[in-house]
Design a protein around this motif. Structure first.
Motif, short mmCIF file in Angstrom:
data_model
loop_
_atom_site.label_atom_id
_atom_site.label_comp_id
_atom_site.label_asym_id
_atom_site.label_seq_id
_atom_site.Cartn_x
_atom_site.Cartn_y
_atom_site.Cartn_z
N GLY A 130 0.62 -1.28 -0.10
CA GLY A 130 0.04 0.00 0.22
C GLY A 130 0.75 1.25 0.22
N LEU A 131 2.27 1.31 -0.25
CA LEU A 131 2.97 2.30 -0.21
C LEU A 131 2.58 3.07 -1.55
CD1 LEU A 131 6.19 1.48 1.84
CD2 LEU A 131 4.28 2.68 2.60
N ILE A 132 2.59 4.46 -1.66
CA ILE A 132 2.63 5.24 -2.73
C ILE A 132 3.84 5.98 -2.87
CG2 ILE A 132 1.44 7.00 -3.97
CD1 ILE A 132 -1.02 5.90 -2.33
N GLU A 133 4.49 5.79 -4.35
CA GLU A 133 5.58 6.58 -4.36
C GLU A 133 5.19 7.62 -5.51
OE1 GLU A 133 8.37 6.88 -2.98
OE2 GLU A 133 8.40 4.94 -1.75
N PHE A 134 5.71 8.91 -5.49
CA PHE A 134 5.61 9.93 -6.74
C PHE A 134 7.06 10.12 -7.28
CE2 PHE A 134 1.37 11.59 -6.07
CZ PHE A 134 1.04 12.39 -7.18
N TRP A 135 7.41 9.92 -8.42
CA TRP A 135 8.71 9.92 -9.06
C TRP A 135 8.72 10.45 -10.55
CZ3 TRP A 135 9.88 6.11 -12.54
CH2 TRP A 135 9.05 5.07 -12.71
N ASN A 136 9.84 11.18 -10.67
CA ASN A 136 9.94 11.49 -12.08
C ASN A 136 10.60 10.50 -12.86
OD1 ASN A 136 12.14 12.84 -14.17
ND2 ASN A 136 10.55 14.25 -14.07
N PRO A 137 10.28 10.27 -14.15
CA PRO A 137 10.70 8.97 -14.80
C PRO A 137 12.03 9.26 -15.45
CG PRO A 137 8.93 10.16 -16.44
CD PRO A 137 9.01 10.71 -14.88
N GLU A 138 12.62 10.52 -15.50
CA GLU A 138 13.82 10.85 -15.98
C GLU A 138 14.81 10.71 -14.77
OE1 GLU A 138 16.61 11.62 -18.87
OE2 GLU A 138 14.21 11.19 -19.16
N THR A 139 14.54 11.33 -13.76
CA THR A 139 15.57 11.55 -12.58
C THR A 139 15.20 10.41 -11.62
OG1 THR A 139 14.23 13.11 -11.36
CG2 THR A 139 15.55 14.01 -12.98
N LEU A 140 13.99 9.68 -11.52
CA LEU A 140 13.61 8.85 -10.41
C LEU A 140 13.51 9.57 -9.06
CD1 LEU A 140 15.66 5.78 -11.30
CD2 LEU A 140 13.62 6.57 -12.21
N THR A 142 11.65 12.72 -6.78
CA THR A 142 10.20 13.27 -6.48
C THR A 142 10.23 14.67 -7.32
OG1 THR A 142 10.32 13.09 -4.01
CG2 THR A 142 8.69 14.77 -4.93
N PRO A 143 9.21 14.73 -8.30
CA PRO A 143 8.95 15.82 -9.17
C PRO A 143 8.79 17.19 -8.70
CG PRO A 143 6.89 14.62 -8.81
CD PRO A 143 7.72 13.84 -7.94
N LYS A 144 9.10 18.14 -9.58
CA LYS A 144 9.34 19.48 -9.05
C LYS A 144 7.86 20.23 -8.84
CE LYS A 144 13.71 20.22 -11.56
NZ LYS A 144 14.56 21.16 -12.73
#
Length: 227
Positions: A130-140, A142-144
């Motif tokens: 159930g853990l949720i992650e937010f990430w940018n696919p280029e840098t991996l 947290t998105p800006k």
């Protein structure tokens, strides 16, 4: 092929040995990818030309997939979760071979669902715990476009706290919210920018029966039983 008044059959693909585990389309609908857990294959389709353009033998059993590039991007990147471990591997849709271009390792158990947020250029992924992650696919990273610095400032632990998992994830048309139908029969809605829980909707049978006591919500008994 969709016409003005009907859908026309165009082509059939025998793309997998066994059931399709997951399917995802690019933001502009021009590309489609499918994965099969039994054959360990990722297939990429050109939707406009009704053609299968690539087949990648992954070498692992995929759990889910998502195209994680903006519409019209020069390189279309697809992310694949694995039933064999917590990694999310990213592949170039058009490249030959099964070597990932990047690997995301923030999860501790295998990933069950992913959704790409084109506005934030971010992937929302969730795992078996159930853990949720937010990430940018280029840098991996947290998105800006989000406002939090630490995940502890958000409600992204909501599913883990209630020991439930996401059955689906989707993003609102304006990109401000994302929602998940969960295994505990609640629909949860978060604000994308803050990661805070916006709404929690009870879809359990008990809540439906309780709604029958409300004059505004009450359905005809036969219609209620059918639903």
């Amino acid at each position: 092929k969709k016409g003005k008044s009907e859908v026309e059959f165009v082509k059939r693909f025998y793309a997998h040995v066994g059931p399709i585990t997951d399917m995802a389309a690019s933001p502009d609908g021009a590309w489609l990818c499918t994965v099969g857990a039994k054959d360990g294959v990722l297939n990429v389709f050109d939707v406009v030309n009704f053609d299968m353009v690539n087949m990648i033998k992954l070498g692992f059993s995929p759990s889910c997939t998502e195209i994680v590039s903006k519409a019209g991007a020069h390189k279309m990147v697809v992310a694949c979760g694995s039933r064999d471990g917590p990694e999310i591997r990213l592949f170039d849709c058009k490249a030959a071979g099964a070597t990932p271009i990047r690997t995301m390792n923030s999860h501790k158990v295998h990933v069950t669902r992913m959704r790409y947020h084109a506005g934030l250029d971010a992937v929302i992924s969730t795992d078996r715990k159930g853990l949720i992650e937010f990430w940018n696919p280029e840098t991996l990273e947290t998105p800006k476009g989000v406002t939090w610095k630490y995940k502890s400032d958000t409600d992204l632990y909501e599913l883990a706290k209630h020991k439930t998992t996401a059955l689906s994830i989707d993003v609102s048309p304006d990109g401000s919210l994302f929602a998940s139908l969960c295994a505990d029969k609640f629909v949860r809605v978060w604000r994308c920018g803050t990661g805070k829980l916006f709404k929690k909707i009870d879809e359990t049978a008990a809540a439906a029966h309780e709604g029958q006591n409300d004059a505004l919500l009450k359905l005809d008994p036969i219609d209620f039983g059918r639903r």
